[in-house]
Design a protein around this motif. Sequence first.
Motif, PDB file in Angstrom:
ATOM      1  N   ALA A 105       0.827  -1.200   0.000  1.00 47.14           N
ATOM      2  CA  ALA A 105       0.000   0.000   0.000  1.00 47.14           C
ATOM      3  C   ALA A 105       0.867   1.258   0.000  1.00 47.14           C
ATOM      4  N   GLU A 106       0.314   2.327  -0.548  1.00 52.41           N
ATOM      5  CA  GLU A 106       0.976   3.627  -0.515  1.00 52.41           C
ATOM      6  C   GLU A 106       0.547   4.401   0.726  1.00 52.41           C
ATOM      7  N   PHE A 107       1.458   5.281   1.173  1.00 53.53           N
ATOM      8  CA  PHE A 107       1.206   6.139   2.327  1.00 53.53           C
ATOM      9  C   PHE A 107       1.453   7.590   1.909  1.00 53.53           C
ATOM     10  N   SER A 108       0.734   8.508   2.539  1.00 54.09           N
ATOM     11  CA  SER A 108       0.905   9.923   2.216  1.00 54.09           C
ATOM     12  C   SER A 108       0.704  10.764   3.473  1.00 54.09           C
ATOM     13  N   ILE A 145      -2.196   5.807   5.697  1.00 50.14           N
ATOM     14  CA  ILE A 145      -2.551   4.880   4.624  1.00 50.14           C
ATOM     15  C   ILE A 145      -3.360   5.644   3.581  1.00 50.14           C
ATOM     16  N   LYS A 146      -2.878   5.664   2.362  1.00 53.75           N
ATOM     17  CA  LYS A 146      -3.496   6.459   1.307  1.00 53.75           C
ATOM     18  C   LYS A 146      -4.777   5.791   0.816  1.00 53.75           C
ATOM     19  N   VAL A 147      -5.870   6.564   0.767  1.00 51.06           N
ATOM     20  CA  VAL A 147      -7.167   6.030   0.331  1.00 51.06           C
ATOM     21  C   VAL A 147      -7.848   7.013  -0.614  1.00 51.06           C
ATOM     22  N   ASP A 148      -8.749   6.480  -1.445  1.00 51.20           N
ATOM     23  CA  ASP A 148      -9.584   7.346  -2.278  1.00 51.20           C
ATOM     24  C   ASP A 148     -10.856   7.704  -1.513  1.00 51.20           C
ATOM     25  N   ARG A 149     -11.806   8.337  -2.181  1.00 49.46           N
ATOM     26  CA  ARG A 149     -12.981   8.837  -1.457  1.00 49.46           C
ATOM     27  C   ARG A 149     -13.976   7.745  -1.114  1.00 49.46           C
ATOM     28  N   ASP A 150     -13.708   6.508  -1.522  1.00 47.90           N
ATOM     29  CA  ASP A 150     -14.464   5.347  -1.042  1.00 47.90           C
ATOM     30  C   ASP A 150     -13.681   4.587   0.018  1.00 47.90           C
ATOM     31  N   CYS A 151     -12.549   5.135   0.413  1.00 48.20           N
ATOM     32  CA  CYS A 151     -11.653   4.535   1.411  1.00 48.20           C
ATOM     33  C   CYS A 151     -10.943   3.286   0.905  1.00 48.20           C
ATOM     34  N   ARG A 152     -10.829   3.139  -0.402  1.00 46.91           N
ATOM     35  CA  ARG A 152      -9.990   2.091  -0.973  1.00 46.91           C
ATOM     36  C   ARG A 152      -8.532   2.492  -0.874  1.00 46.91           C
ATOM     37  N   THR A 153      -7.678   1.553  -0.520  1.00 51.57           N
ATOM     38  CA  THR A 153      -6.242   1.804  -0.573  1.00 51.57           C
ATOM     39  C   THR A 153      -5.772   1.580  -2.008  1.00 51.57           C
ATOM     40  N   GLY A 183      -3.624   9.931   5.288  1.00 55.02           N
ATOM     41  CA  GLY A 183      -3.546   9.376   3.946  1.00 55.02           C
ATOM     42  C   GLY A 183      -4.680   9.790   3.032  1.00 55.02           C
ATOM     43  N   SER A 184      -5.820  10.142   3.603  1.00 55.61           N
ATOM     44  CA  SER A 184      -6.921  10.639   2.784  1.00 55.61           C
ATOM     45  C   SER A 184      -6.647  12.055   2.282  1.00 55.61           C
ATOM     46  N   ARG A 185      -5.767  12.764   2.971  1.00 55.97           N
ATOM     47  CA  ARG A 185      -5.351  14.131   2.628  1.00 55.97           C
ATOM     48  C   ARG A 185      -6.468  15.157   2.818  1.00 55.97           C
ATOM     49  N   TRP A 186      -7.550  14.776   3.478  1.00 59.42           N
ATOM     50  CA  TRP A 186      -8.666  15.715   3.623  1.00 59.42           C
ATOM     51  C   TRP A 186      -8.296  16.890   4.527  1.00 59.42           C
ATOM     52  N   CYS A 187      -7.394  16.647   5.496  1.00 59.32           N
ATOM     53  CA  CYS A 187      -7.061  17.696   6.457  1.00 59.32           C
ATOM     54  C   CYS A 187      -5.707  18.329   6.181  1.00 59.32           C
ATOM     55  N   GLY A 188      -5.069  17.983   5.066  1.00 62.84           N
ATOM     56  CA  GLY A 188      -3.834  18.635   4.677  1.00 62.84           C
ATOM     57  C   GLY A 188      -2.671  18.330   5.599  1.00 62.84           C
ATOM     58  N   ALA A 189      -1.946  19.367   5.984  1.00 61.71           N
ATOM     59  CA  ALA A 189      -0.713  19.196   6.739  1.00 61.71           C
ATOM     60  C   ALA A 189      -0.927  19.195   8.245  1.00 61.71           C
ATOM     61  N   THR A 190      -2.140  18.934   8.693  1.00 57.38           N
ATOM     62  CA  THR A 190      -2.418  18.856  10.122  1.00 57.38           C
ATOM     63  C   THR A 190      -2.838  17.435  10.485  1.00 57.38           C
ATOM     64  N   HIS A 191      -2.764  17.136  11.757  1.00 55.90           N
ATOM     65  CA  HIS A 191      -3.234  15.848  12.260  1.00 55.90           C
ATOM     66  C   HIS A 191      -4.629  16.063  12.819  1.00 55.90           C
ATOM     67  N   TRP A 225       2.714  16.564  -2.168  1.00 59.05           N
ATOM     68  CA  TRP A 225       2.549  15.461  -1.232  1.00 59.05           C
ATOM     69  C   TRP A 225       3.755  14.538  -1.334  1.00 59.05           C
ATOM     70  N   ILE A 226       4.150  13.951  -0.224  1.00 65.32           N
ATOM     71  CA  ILE A 226       5.161  12.894  -0.231  1.00 65.32           C
ATOM     72  C   ILE A 226       4.443  11.558  -0.121  1.00 65.32           C
ATOM     73  N   THR A 227       4.703  10.687  -1.067  1.00 64.60           N
ATOM     74  CA  THR A 227       4.110   9.350  -1.082  1.00 64.60           C
ATOM     75  C   THR A 227       5.202   8.323  -0.822  1.00 64.60           C
ATOM     76  N   LEU A 228       4.867   7.352   0.004  1.00 64.20           N
ATOM     77  CA  LEU A 228       5.837   6.348   0.450  1.00 64.20           C
ATOM     78  C   LEU A 228       5.256   4.955   0.218  1.00 64.20           C
ATOM     79  N   LYS A 229       6.081   4.016  -0.214  1.00 59.64           N
ATOM     80  CA  LYS A 229       5.633   2.626  -0.332  1.00 59.64           C
ATOM     81  C   LYS A 229       6.834   1.692  -0.363  1.00 59.64           C
ATOM     82  N   LYS A 230       6.567   0.413  -0.253  1.00 58.97           N
ATOM     83  CA  LYS A 230       7.597  -0.613  -0.329  1.00 58.97           C
ATOM     84  C   LYS A 230       7.744  -1.049  -1.783  1.00 58.97           C
ATOM     85  N   GLU A 231       8.956  -0.933  -2.299  1.00 61.36           N
ATOM     86  CA  GLU A 231       9.237  -1.341  -3.668  1.00 61.36           C
ATOM     87  C   GLU A 231      10.528  -2.150  -3.695  1.00 61.36           C
TER      88      GLU A 231
END
Length: 558
Positions: free
Chosen positions: A222-225, A345-353, A368-376, A532-538
């Motif tokens: 999975a990707e992370f953001s 964990i990066k998800v789309d608007r249906d919460c799919r990874t 990971g949804s990025r809805w709240c931007g640079a805040t927690h 955005w910075i995206t992270l994953k295992k490759e």
Amino acid sequence: MVDLNKLGAVVPADILVIGGGISGVVAAIKARQSGASVVLADKATVGWAGQVPVAGGAITILPPDEDLDEFVKYVVKEGDYLNDQNWTYHMATCWFDSIKEIFDWGAPIKKQSDGRMEIIWRPFSSRKTRFVMFDTHKMMPILRSRARSAGVKLLNKTEVTRLLTTGGSVAGAAGFNIVSGEFVVMPARVTILATAGGYFKIHRLWQASCGEGVAMAYHAGAEFSGTEFGTYDLPCIKDYDSFARNIVVRNFHNNTGENISDRYMPEAGGENWLPLVRGMVTELREGRGPLWLDLSRATPEMKSVVRPANPTKHSFWHICDVVGLDPFGQRIEVMPKGNINVSSIKVDRDCRTTVPGLWSCGEACGQGSRWCGATHSAGQYPGWGIAQAIITGRLAGESAARSAPDVRQPTPDPVEIERLRGETFAPLYLQAGTLPDDYIYQVQEIVMPLKNTLVRQKDRLEDALTAVKGLQPQAASLRARDMHDLVKCHEAQSMTLMAEMVFRSAVMRTESRGTHFREDFPKRDDKNWLKWITLKKEKGQMSLRTEPVPIDRYRFRP
């Protein structure tokens, strides 16, 4: 040929939900409404798991008369324009109906005399935020009963350690029962991770959320953001792991008597106290400590609103009552405290990874949804975290239920299951090695210092990353004396991975934005870092890349 049933219990389902907090329970109920068979597994006990039992009892709500454009504008500004604004609007649009639905299920939300939800304004807030209040100790047992009556199968005391994969798709999970020690295989058409964000056992209120879901998603590809924004920081009573919000944080003073809240947090009623906590670090560094909470000038109105009649357990006011502190009659020493949470964990608007067959909801995908931007969102803004958990649980459950009929019921490979079983129980068979508590302490010593969380700098971050990498070989020699130790071994391995994720992302972002602050790059840099910075295992390695924010397609811009 290996007999799968001889390796452990096999519990198949159309939909597997991992994590029995409020988001997981909502997702399970919504999925079950479609007629799908649903299994809900939790390492603790569904009904008492998750963060709701230690929450403050408030859920932010956006009633039908809320100006959603103004709300989104506010969230985007607070998120330093790193929001996926389509997600932010989607969240806002789903907000009221999602809270209303659990109220209709019987959730213990306070009612008006006419039986409708009682919606109140948050006092002393610069933004007119509205809340509903709920009973923290009744919420989860009531929702658990709702899930059971709907036909959701509950697996309590089940530590899930691995996701099963077939042809690049997630096909369920495996783990073990903490009480019996039995290995458990849970094949499923689709899987929902609702395991909360990953913490490091730094804050005693969130000891169970240690990142196993983060690690499972990472190893599944999975990707992370947004991992660098998982830092959030709290002003705490010295020697007590408790914090308070609202008017309390307006009354911090240094040892000269100056109100430092006014200097570092000049906006009266502001909801983001990060500048204040960073200011507390500055005051201590420059010799103006200790720092004090002084409520001696609080008006009767403030006292009546701020001091609850029945404080939530573990809250600031509860701690004061237990240890005999009088916030209105004496100064109380306070200190800054950092915390790190990986909820990216990066998800789309249906919460799919980004991995077929895998969804995520709740705090696990908050960043990971990025809805709240640079805040927690869950840590910084009162009442947002539980609302987000309910909304994304609803979205994930509905979406997973729509997809499940199109997926063939997987048949686990017994040879692969035997391998996973061996990896899961390996620490039990080591005669010598590091005990998990000792190892976790070493991780905390790297992660916990404010110099690595609240006020970052390249050399310190790289030193921390080197220290984490140095610990990783030791993770292979973790030794468990019993099943509880075995849980901690898997938690410790997850924490090590999360620490690397956090520090790599923090090194890469050479600016300050939101909850990420770099002393060597103290300014926000929209020219180079509206990304955005995206992270994953490759190929077995942690890979990071950047992705430009499509700001020209969004309504609100810097």
